[in-house]
Design a protein around this motif. Structure first.
Motif, PDB file in Angstrom:
ATOM      1  N   GLY A 100       0.820  -1.052   0.022  1.00  0.00           N
ATOM      2  CA  GLY A 100      -0.153  -0.014  -0.095  1.00  0.00           C
ATOM      3  C   GLY A 100       0.674   1.108  -0.120  1.00  0.00           C
ATOM      4  O   GLY A 100       0.536   2.261  -0.713  1.00  0.00           O
ATOM      5  N   ALA A 101       1.868   1.192   0.742  1.00  0.00           N
ATOM      6  CA  ALA A 101       2.802   2.337   0.695  1.00  0.00           C
ATOM      7  C   ALA A 101       3.302   2.596  -0.668  1.00  0.00           C
ATOM      8  O   ALA A 101       3.620   3.940  -1.113  1.00  0.00           O
ATOM      9  CB  ALA A 101       4.055   2.074   1.857  1.00  0.00           C
ATOM     10  N   ILE A 102       3.730   1.574  -1.301  1.00  0.00           N
ATOM     11  CA  ILE A 102       4.121   1.523  -2.827  1.00  0.00           C
ATOM     12  C   ILE A 102       3.130   2.382  -3.602  1.00  0.00           C
ATOM     13  O   ILE A 102       3.659   3.280  -4.416  1.00  0.00           O
ATOM     14  CB  ILE A 102       4.599   0.306  -3.298  1.00  0.00           C
ATOM     15  CG1 ILE A 102       6.066  -0.156  -2.347  1.00  0.00           C
ATOM     16  CG2 ILE A 102       4.981   0.364  -4.647  1.00  0.00           C
ATOM     17  CD1 ILE A 102       6.444  -1.613  -2.815  1.00  0.00           C
ATOM     18  N   VAL A 103       1.743   2.023  -3.394  1.00  0.00           N
ATOM     19  CA  VAL A 103       0.883   2.317  -4.115  1.00  0.00           C
ATOM     20  C   VAL A 103       0.746   3.844  -4.298  1.00  0.00           C
ATOM     21  O   VAL A 103       0.692   4.698  -4.971  1.00  0.00           O
ATOM     22  CB  VAL A 103      -0.609   1.598  -3.831  1.00  0.00           C
ATOM     23  CG1 VAL A 103      -1.586   2.434  -4.575  1.00  0.00           C
ATOM     24  CG2 VAL A 103      -0.513   0.246  -4.407  1.00  0.00           C
ATOM     25  N   ILE A 104       0.484   4.297  -2.661  1.00  0.00           N
ATOM     26  CA  ILE A 104       0.471   5.863  -2.428  1.00  0.00           C
ATOM     27  C   ILE A 104       1.738   6.801  -3.132  1.00  0.00           C
ATOM     28  O   ILE A 104       1.536   7.567  -3.258  1.00  0.00           O
ATOM     29  CB  ILE A 104       0.099   6.061  -0.838  1.00  0.00           C
ATOM     30  CG1 ILE A 104      -0.242   7.401  -0.687  1.00  0.00           C
ATOM     31  CG2 ILE A 104       1.581   5.731  -0.079  1.00  0.00           C
ATOM     32  CD1 ILE A 104      -1.808   7.165  -0.474  1.00  0.00           C
ATOM     33  N   TRP A 105       2.830   5.968  -2.918  1.00  0.00           N
ATOM     34  CA  TRP A 105       3.930   6.705  -3.643  1.00  0.00           C
ATOM     35  C   TRP A 105       3.876   6.763  -5.091  1.00  0.00           C
ATOM     36  O   TRP A 105       4.300   8.032  -5.615  1.00  0.00           O
ATOM     37  CB  TRP A 105       5.176   5.516  -3.226  1.00  0.00           C
ATOM     38  CG  TRP A 105       6.478   6.423  -3.531  1.00  0.00           C
ATOM     39  CD1 TRP A 105       7.235   6.013  -4.759  1.00  0.00           C
ATOM     40  CD2 TRP A 105       7.233   7.474  -3.177  1.00  0.00           C
ATOM     41  NE1 TRP A 105       8.254   6.640  -5.067  1.00  0.00           N
ATOM     42  CE2 TRP A 105       8.292   7.661  -4.055  1.00  0.00           C
ATOM     43  CE3 TRP A 105       7.021   8.004  -2.053  1.00  0.00           C
ATOM     44  CZ2 TRP A 105       9.456   8.187  -3.610  1.00  0.00           C
ATOM     45  CZ3 TRP A 105       7.968   8.995  -1.673  1.00  0.00           C
ATOM     46  CH2 TRP A 105       9.039   9.323  -2.668  1.00  0.00           C
ATOM     47  N   PHE A 106       3.279   5.932  -5.684  1.00  0.00           N
ATOM     48  CA  PHE A 106       3.020   6.256  -7.165  1.00  0.00           C
ATOM     49  C   PHE A 106       2.024   6.967  -7.290  1.00  0.00           C
ATOM     50  O   PHE A 106       1.964   7.673  -8.533  1.00  0.00           O
ATOM     51  CB  PHE A 106       2.851   4.920  -7.677  1.00  0.00           C
ATOM     52  CG  PHE A 106       3.841   4.071  -8.158  1.00  0.00           C
ATOM     53  CD1 PHE A 106       4.925   4.661  -9.223  1.00  0.00           C
ATOM     54  CD2 PHE A 106       4.403   2.707  -7.498  1.00  0.00           C
ATOM     55  CE1 PHE A 106       6.136   3.843  -9.424  1.00  0.00           C
ATOM     56  CE2 PHE A 106       5.434   2.216  -7.776  1.00  0.00           C
ATOM     57  CZ  PHE A 106       6.441   2.771  -8.811  1.00  0.00           C
ATOM     58  N   VAL A 107       0.936   7.286  -6.552  1.00  0.00           N
ATOM     59  CA  VAL A 107      -0.208   8.166  -6.874  1.00  0.00           C
ATOM     60  C   VAL A 107      -0.045   9.313  -6.273  1.00  0.00           C
ATOM     61  O   VAL A 107      -0.882  10.214  -6.458  1.00  0.00           O
ATOM     62  CB  VAL A 107      -1.527   7.706  -6.503  1.00  0.00           C
ATOM     63  CG1 VAL A 107      -1.871   6.276  -7.291  1.00  0.00           C
ATOM     64  CG2 VAL A 107      -1.843   7.250  -4.903  1.00  0.00           C
ATOM     65  N   ARG A 108       1.049   9.517  -5.509  1.00  0.00           N
ATOM     66  CA  ARG A 108       1.186  10.976  -4.726  1.00  0.00           C
ATOM     67  C   ARG A 108       1.239  12.090  -5.597  1.00  0.00           C
ATOM     68  O   ARG A 108       0.594  13.328  -5.331  1.00  0.00           O
ATOM     69  CB  ARG A 108       2.439  10.799  -3.876  1.00  0.00           C
ATOM     70  CG  ARG A 108       4.046  10.977  -4.448  1.00  0.00           C
ATOM     71  CD  ARG A 108       4.872  10.720  -3.865  1.00  0.00           C
ATOM     72  NE  ARG A 108       6.337  11.243  -4.502  1.00  0.00           N
ATOM     73  CZ  ARG A 108       6.898  10.609  -5.400  1.00  0.00           C
ATOM     74  NH1 ARG A 108       6.303   9.552  -5.979  1.00  0.00           N
ATOM     75  NH2 ARG A 108       7.846  11.174  -6.068  1.00  0.00           N
ATOM     76  N   HIS A 109       1.745  12.136  -6.760  1.00  0.00           N
ATOM     77  CA  HIS A 109       1.819  13.131  -7.800  1.00  0.00           C
ATOM     78  C   HIS A 109       0.351  13.554  -8.150  1.00  0.00           C
ATOM     79  O   HIS A 109       0.227  14.935  -8.289  1.00  0.00           O
ATOM     80  CB  HIS A 109       2.749  12.664  -8.988  1.00  0.00           C
ATOM     81  CG  HIS A 109       4.232  12.927  -8.490  1.00  0.00           C
ATOM     82  ND1 HIS A 109       4.710  14.016  -7.878  1.00  0.00           N
ATOM     83  CD2 HIS A 109       5.099  12.160  -8.727  1.00  0.00           C
ATOM     84  CE1 HIS A 109       5.779  13.897  -7.661  1.00  0.00           C
ATOM     85  NE2 HIS A 109       6.296  12.853  -8.180  1.00  0.00           N
ATOM     86  N   TYR A 110      -0.263  12.404  -8.356  1.00  0.00           N
ATOM     87  CA  TYR A 110      -1.769  12.798  -8.978  1.00  0.00           C
ATOM     88  C   TYR A 110      -2.480  13.455  -7.798  1.00  0.00           C
ATOM     89  O   TYR A 110      -3.254  14.532  -7.978  1.00  0.00           O
ATOM     90  CB  TYR A 110      -2.349  11.329  -9.308  1.00  0.00           C
ATOM     91  CG  TYR A 110      -1.939  10.628 -10.311  1.00  0.00           C
ATOM     92  CD1 TYR A 110      -2.244  10.926 -11.698  1.00  0.00           C
ATOM     93  CD2 TYR A 110      -0.771   9.773 -10.240  1.00  0.00           C
ATOM     94  CE1 TYR A 110      -1.884  10.401 -12.597  1.00  0.00           C
ATOM     95  CE2 TYR A 110      -0.338   9.035 -11.463  1.00  0.00           C
ATOM     96  CZ  TYR A 110      -1.027   9.463 -12.483  1.00  0.00           C
ATOM     97  OH  TYR A 110      -0.427   8.738 -13.689  1.00  0.00           O
ATOM     98  N   ILE A 111      -2.339  13.017  -6.526  1.00  0.00           N
ATOM     99  CA  ILE A 111      -3.115  13.699  -5.346  1.00  0.00           C
ATOM    100  C   ILE A 111      -2.679  15.126  -5.241  1.00  0.00           C
ATOM    101  O   ILE A 111      -3.404  15.995  -4.970  1.00  0.00           O
ATOM    102  CB  ILE A 111      -2.742  12.799  -4.154  1.00  0.00           C
ATOM    103  CG1 ILE A 111      -3.525  11.192  -4.293  1.00  0.00           C
ATOM    104  CG2 ILE A 111      -3.567  13.487  -2.905  1.00  0.00           C
ATOM    105  CD1 ILE A 111      -3.186  10.408  -3.205  1.00  0.00           C
ATOM    106  N   ALA A 112      -1.321  15.295  -5.148  1.00  0.00           N
ATOM    107  CA  ALA A 112      -0.695  16.429  -4.823  1.00  0.00           C
ATOM    108  C   ALA A 112      -0.674  17.640  -5.851  1.00  0.00           C
ATOM    109  O   ALA A 112      -1.119  18.816  -5.571  1.00  0.00           O
ATOM    110  CB  ALA A 112       0.767  16.493  -4.543  1.00  0.00           C
ATOM    111  N   LYS A 113      -0.732  17.179  -7.250  1.00  0.00           N
ATOM    112  CA  LYS A 113      -0.552  18.358  -8.250  1.00  0.00           C
ATOM    113  C   LYS A 113      -2.219  18.806  -8.356  1.00  0.00           C
ATOM    114  O   LYS A 113      -2.367  20.014  -8.421  1.00  0.00           O
ATOM    115  CB  LYS A 113      -0.417  17.465  -9.546  1.00  0.00           C
ATOM    116  CG  LYS A 113       1.230  17.418  -9.560  1.00  0.00           C
ATOM    117  CD  LYS A 113       2.186  18.395 -10.247  1.00  0.00           C
ATOM    118  CE  LYS A 113       3.495  18.388 -10.051  1.00  0.00           C
ATOM    119  NZ  LYS A 113       3.993  16.919 -10.607  1.00  0.00           N
TER     120      LYS A 113
END
Lengths: 294, 271
Positions: free
Chosen positions: B251-264
């Protein structure tokens, strides 16, 4: 107003099929059980609404319901403001933003039975960090013996476990606000509070509504964590609705009353969510009208 | 000066929360490096006899590590299906009125309002009849029940924040619906897609009751395998802690990958 377009149903159809496939059969089974006395798989007697009447009169159920309501209200009152505050404090860019996002979501990813087990050790005053820490501070804390301590521990555990959900939703909602809004506010010389109250909060309304409803219904159905942590004790102090339901269904193997109970349970959640939903919708509507008058 | 103290207050608050959030996790990691005797014997901030035995059990025993693989397969299938069916539906809900739209929208969410225990028996019968018991598909499909409504609601919330003028301008410019949706609209709701995907992953990943009921050997998920640490001879705390620590990683890896989508989030290209 949104344009009327019946063809939009085609876009919804896949979702409808996916969910209806899983939802309708179980619902029929439960309704079927709730009106029968199942003596054995071959012998069933139709009893009408008898189970519903007896479940509604059950004083233990009333107590469990009251405890449940109190718990869910406490969960909302703590987690929603805390989640919003976190969303506002999280850095928006750079490695700090990435690191915070990952660290904050960790607690969501732990299976619920493990959450309960870890807190079981974590709260013990001889070998757990929380228990030992409180003991060192001179607090007389014992979650297995004291009802209030047990209740608070379940609440803190829930806050720890689920506030990130509110924070993540709020954070993503904040990031979706166009810069133009902030620039306009800066030109108007708006205070930080005014920006929050008139730009950030209304723009977050959609995601916050989801957060409130999700946290409400999930906390209303909380089962695994308190079951593992306290087993519902001491006494009945942390026996919430779903645990009481499970005791009835599995412990006493009363399928009929248990089915009637689940339906009543479902209707309570449905009613309360409906009220919350409409209230938040109306709040947003009056806000919009207020803005257009101004 | 004023800005500065404000910034510090925020950072302090954030750090305080992160400490609160990480302490129980630290304790779990700490436990996973101890032996059961050491966990129960005394309080210590660090393992006195550092041991990797629990991790070794998990990585060498196939019945343990296959659980992670099984979970990843059905969670992956579930997340992909949930997001792909939810995207068009959420668009329909946010842009058009149609017969029964409000009712269907609210009905979707009502499927999350039933204690999952209610679904056990009917699902068991349903998937046995379909011959899908103990397959990844069965669990993935069962989890659609609570993930699809969630995804629709989250995505609708984000889509409704996008002004309708964007759609109209694009149609006037001659974009077809699929092209508009993929090249203009999707990038605008990146944050929503990121959050929705992460939540679908998360709720499917930690769900225990349904996943355990619908599987026996071939598709048994890690959450179900973990319950074997509770037995008549007592708890195997150390292995449970190690398994718990490892369940965080995907899950931590998943959030690492989607973090840019969430933050941008909102990058208004047109308008």
């Amino acid at each position: 107003m949104k344009p009327v377009n019946q063809k939009a149903w085609f876009l919804v159809l896949p979702v409808f099929i996916c969910v209806a496939f899983s939802a309708i059969l179980p619902l029929m089974t439960v309704v079927n059980y709730s009106v029968q006395d199942i003596i054995s798989p071959e012998r069933r007697v139709f009893v009408g609404v008898e189970w519903f009447a007896s479940v509604m009169r059950d004083p233990e159920l009333h107590e469990a319901l009251l405890r449940q309501l109190l718990f869910s209200v406490a969960v909302l009152l703590v987690e929603i403001p805390l989640g919003i505050a976190l969303a506002l404090s999280m850095p928006a860019q750079g490695w700090k933003s990435s690191a915070t996002l990952v660290l904050i979501s960790l607690s969501l990813l732990i299976p619920w039975n493990v959450v309960g087990t870890i807190w079981q050790i974590f709260g013990r005053s001889d070998i757990g960090l929380l228990g030992a820490g409180l003991k060192a501070l001179g607090v007389d804390y014992n979650y297995t013996g004291n009802s209030l301590d047990a209740w608070l521990t379940v609440l803190v555990m829930d806050v720890w476990h689920w506030t990130p959900l509110v924070a993540l939703l709020g954070f993503a909602g904040l990031r979706s606000i166009p810069d133009a809004y902030y620039q306009a506010a800066r030109i108007d010389g708006a205070s930080k509070f005014a920006v929050f109250r008139y730009i950030q909060l209304p723009k977050m309304r959609g995601v916050l509504m989801i957060a409130v409803l999700l946290r409400f219904m999930d906390s209303f159905m909380i089962y695994t964590e308190p079951f593992v942590l306290t087993g519902g004790g001491p006494g009945n102090s942390t026996t919430f609705l779903s645990q009481y339901l499970t005791q009835k269904a599995v412990g006493q193997f009363d399928l009929g009353p248990a089915a009637a109970f689940s339906l009543i349970y479902f209707l309570i959640i449905l009613l309360l969510c409906f009220i919350l939903y409409n209230w938040m919708q109306a709040l947003g509507q009056s806000e919009k009208e207020g803005a257009s008058h101004a | 000066m004023h800005e500065d103290t404000r910034f510090k207050k925020r950072t302090l608050f954030l750090i305080a929360y992160l400490i609160f959030a990480l302490l129980p996790i630290y304790w779990m990691v700490n436990m996973s490096f101890k032996s059961n005797e050491e966990i129960l014997a005394s309080f210590s901030f660090f393992p006195q006899h550092f041991s990797l035995a629990s991790y070794k059990t998990i990585f060498t025993d196939e019945s343990w590590y296959s659980g992670y693989i099984n979970s990843l397969i059905y969670v992956g299938i579930n997340t992909v299906i949930s997001i792909s069916v939810a995207l068009p539906a959420a668009y329909a809900f946010s842009r058009y009125s149609f017969l029964g739209d409000k009712h269907v929208f609210f009905w979707l969410l009502t499927n999350r309002m039933t204690p999952p225990a209610v679904f056990l028996l009917p699902f068991f019968q349903l998937y046995t009849t379909l011959g899908l018991m103990d397959t990844h598909i069965a669990v993935a499909m069962a989890h659609l029940l609570f993930n699809v409504p969630l995804a629709v609601w989250i995505l609708e919330g984000f889509m409704s924040g996008i002004p309708r003028e964007i759609d109209e301008t694009a149609y006037i410019d001659g974009y077809s619906f699929p092209r508009f949706f993929a090249t203009i609209f999707l990038p605008l709701i990146k944050a929503g897609v990121g959050v929705a995907a992460f939540f679908c992953f998360m709720f499917s990943w930690v769900e225990l009751l349904l996943a355990r009921t619908l599987t026996s050997v071939n598709a048994k998920p890690i959450v179900a395998i973990m319950t074997r640490t509770v037995s008549a001879s007592g708890m195997d705390w150390a292995t449970l802690a190690a398994a718990g620590t490892l369940t965080i990683v995907p899950g931590a890896i998943v959030i690492w990958f989607v973090r840019h989508y969430i933050a941008k989030g909102f990058a208004m290209g047109r308008v």
